[in-house]
Design a protein around this motif. Structure first.
Motif, short mmCIF file in Angstrom:
data_model
loop_
_atom_site.label_atom_id
_atom_site.label_comp_id
_atom_site.label_asym_id
_atom_site.label_seq_id
_atom_site.Cartn_x
_atom_site.Cartn_y
_atom_site.Cartn_z
N GLY A 1 5.98 -14.29 -2.51
CA GLY A 1 4.78 -14.80 -3.15
C GLY A 1 3.55 -13.95 -2.85
N PHE A 2 3.44 -13.49 -1.61
CA PHE A 2 2.32 -12.63 -1.22
C PHE A 2 2.31 -11.34 -2.04
N LEU A 3 3.48 -10.73 -2.21
CA LEU A 3 3.57 -9.47 -2.97
C LEU A 3 3.27 -9.70 -4.45
N VAL A 4 3.76 -10.81 -5.00
CA VAL A 4 3.56 -11.10 -6.42
C VAL A 4 2.10 -11.46 -6.70
N GLU A 5 1.55 -12.35 -5.90
CA GLU A 5 0.19 -12.83 -6.13
C GLU A 5 -0.86 -11.74 -6.00
N ASN A 6 -0.57 -10.74 -5.15
CA ASN A 6 -1.53 -9.64 -4.96
C ASN A 6 -1.25 -8.45 -5.87
N ASP A 7 -0.26 -8.59 -6.77
CA ASP A 7 0.09 -7.50 -7.70
C ASP A 7 0.43 -6.20 -6.97
N TYR A 8 1.18 -6.34 -5.86
CA TYR A 8 1.52 -5.17 -5.07
C TYR A 8 2.82 -4.50 -5.51
N LEU A 9 3.73 -5.27 -6.08
CA LEU A 9 5.08 -4.77 -6.31
C LEU A 9 5.12 -3.48 -7.13
N PHE A 10 4.31 -3.40 -8.16
CA PHE A 10 4.36 -2.25 -9.06
C PHE A 10 3.17 -1.31 -8.87
N SER A 11 2.50 -1.47 -7.72
CA SER A 11 1.37 -0.60 -7.41
C SER A 11 1.86 0.82 -7.11
N THR A 12 1.14 1.80 -7.64
CA THR A 12 1.45 3.20 -7.35
C THR A 12 0.43 3.83 -6.42
N GLN A 13 -0.44 3.03 -5.83
CA GLN A 13 -1.44 3.54 -4.89
C GLN A 13 -0.74 3.97 -3.60
N GLN A 14 -0.81 5.25 -3.31
CA GLN A 14 -0.07 5.78 -2.17
C GLN A 14 -0.54 5.20 -0.85
N ARG A 15 -1.82 4.93 -0.73
CA ARG A 15 -2.31 4.35 0.52
C ARG A 15 -1.69 2.98 0.75
N LEU A 16 -1.60 2.18 -0.30
CA LEU A 16 -1.01 0.85 -0.17
C LEU A 16 0.49 0.96 0.12
N ILE A 17 1.17 1.86 -0.58
CA ILE A 17 2.61 2.04 -0.37
C ILE A 17 2.90 2.45 1.07
N MET A 18 2.14 3.40 1.58
CA MET A 18 2.34 3.85 2.96
C MET A 18 2.05 2.72 3.94
N LYS A 19 1.04 1.90 3.65
CA LYS A 19 0.69 0.81 4.56
C LYS A 19 1.84 -0.17 4.72
N TYR A 20 2.58 -0.41 3.64
CA TYR A 20 3.64 -1.41 3.70
C TYR A 20 5.02 -0.84 4.00
N LEU A 21 5.21 0.46 3.80
CA LEU A 21 6.53 1.05 4.07
C LEU A 21 6.58 1.81 5.40
N ASN A 22 5.44 2.13 5.98
CA ASN A 22 5.42 2.81 7.28
C ASN A 22 5.40 1.78 8.40
N ASP A 23 5.85 2.20 9.56
CA ASP A 23 5.94 1.29 10.69
C ASP A 23 4.54 0.88 11.15
N ALA A 24 4.46 -0.32 11.72
CA ALA A 24 3.20 -0.88 12.19
C ALA A 24 3.52 -2.01 13.15
N PRO A 25 2.53 -2.48 13.93
CA PRO A 25 2.82 -3.59 14.85
C PRO A 25 3.15 -4.88 14.11
N PHE A 26 2.55 -5.08 12.94
CA PHE A 26 2.89 -6.19 12.05
C PHE A 26 2.48 -5.78 10.65
N THR A 27 2.81 -6.59 9.65
CA THR A 27 2.53 -6.23 8.27
C THR A 27 1.16 -6.73 7.86
N SER A 28 0.36 -5.84 7.31
CA SER A 28 -1.00 -6.17 6.89
C SER A 28 -1.01 -7.35 5.92
N GLY A 29 -1.89 -8.32 6.20
CA GLY A 29 -2.00 -9.50 5.36
C GLY A 29 -1.06 -10.61 5.74
#
Length: 331
Positions: A254-282
């Protein structure tokens, strides 16, 4: 989208379900020897470096290591012996070498794990080669390097979360990353690196869902190569983080759908969610980094349940929107 943190007790059949349909690969099991370039290199007589035996033993991989990992050039370059001597005589590198030797007097555990994994790999990918695995000391560079027939593992990146060197680097290694820098993580990282090189990411559209599903495909194959391992280990999560994902599956989607993230091509956003981190943003701090890869893995499982195609065909498929559509994922 609100995330509910709950201790829902799910069915206890998950591990048992993963045992179903496990192929018999006993005739494909081969003894695995991990070649220890780290030991051989730091055992050289630095007063008179003779590379003949190392060249004979490691062949092309030695030049991959010195040129591609250490950036010293190849053994035929003028000045190469001097540069290599400086590296293996460096006091810090000597300490690192000593620490590696204590942590890994042998690689028996990893060799046994690889023996089983390569047997499954040969079963599922019969037309592909099984590479030779090497270990080396990289000076805290890449954890895994891959060539056409070789995997190199930097043992200095697997000295455990309490390793003092990680705090002394110019950019200290964060604690969440150190938790996955242990001997238990070596074979997973090695196979993940090999799969990523054998089946590169070439999406029709470079958006977030394509990256999620690509990494989910790699995890799905790892599950087949390591059928006795937990899903948390396959993903590099703690068991608590993987449980959080299971309990929060619909909220994550629901978080991904509601924020229109699934089909985003913004590289900064893609890297934020596919790269390792202490937890997932948002998401809550209880979430793992790369939570969306867990979601991608669930979608791939749905897709494979519906299509029952081979793992080779799965890894060759680059139409990630097709995978999403066929899977019909609705948590």
């Amino acid at each position: 989208m609100k995330f509910v943190i709950a201790g829902i007790i799910l069915g206890l059949c998950l591990a048992g379900c993963r045992q179903k349909n496990r192929p018999d690969v006993r005739n494909l099991v081969r003894e695995v020897e991990i070649k220890r370039l780290d030991k051989d290199l730091f055992s050289l007589d630095t007063s008179r470096i003779d590379l003949q035996k190392i060249r004979e033993k490691y062949g092309r991989y030695f030049d991959i290591y010195t040129g591609g990992v250490l950036d010293l050039g190849v053994s035929s370059d003028s000045g190469f012996i001097r540069l290599l001597g400086l590296f293996i005589q460096d006091p810090v590198m000597r300490e690192v070498s000593d620490s590696v030797a204590v942590a890994y007097p042998d690689m028996q555990k990893q060799e046994e794990q690889l023996s089983g994994a390569w047997a499954y790999y040969a079963y599922y990918f019969p037309d592909r080669i099984v590479p030779q695995v090497y270990t080396h000391i990289s000076g805290f560079n890449q954890s895994v390097v891959v060539d056409s027939a070789a995997i190199g593992v930097s043992l200095d990146n697997y000295l455990g979360e309490q390793c003092v060197f990680y705090s002394l680097l110019a950019v200290p290694v964060p604690m969440y990353a150190r938790k996955k820098m242990t001997g238990n993580d070596i074979v997973r990282d090695a196979l993940s690196g090999w799969l990523s090189a054998e089946f590169p990411f070439r999406p029709r559209k470079n958006d977030l869902i394509s990256g999620m599903l690509y990494q989910g495909k790699v995890v799905f194959v790892l599950e087949k190569l390591f059928p006795g391992e937990s899903q948390s280990w396959l993903l590099g999560f703690t068991s608590e983080q993987e449980e959080w994902c299971r309990n929060s599956e619909s909220q994550i989607w629901g978080f991904l759908v509601e924020n229109d993230y699934l089909f985003s091509t913004q590289q900064r956003l893609i890297m934020k969610y596919l790269n390792d981190a202490p937890f997932t943003s948002g998401m809550p701090v209880e979430s793992p980094g790369k939570t969306v890869v867990w979601t991608g893995y669930q979608i791939v499982k749905k897709y494979m349940d519906k299509t029952e195609i081979s793992l080779e065909a799965l890894m060759q498929e680059q139409d990630y929107h097709k995978i999403l559509r066929v899977a019909g994922y609705r948590p």
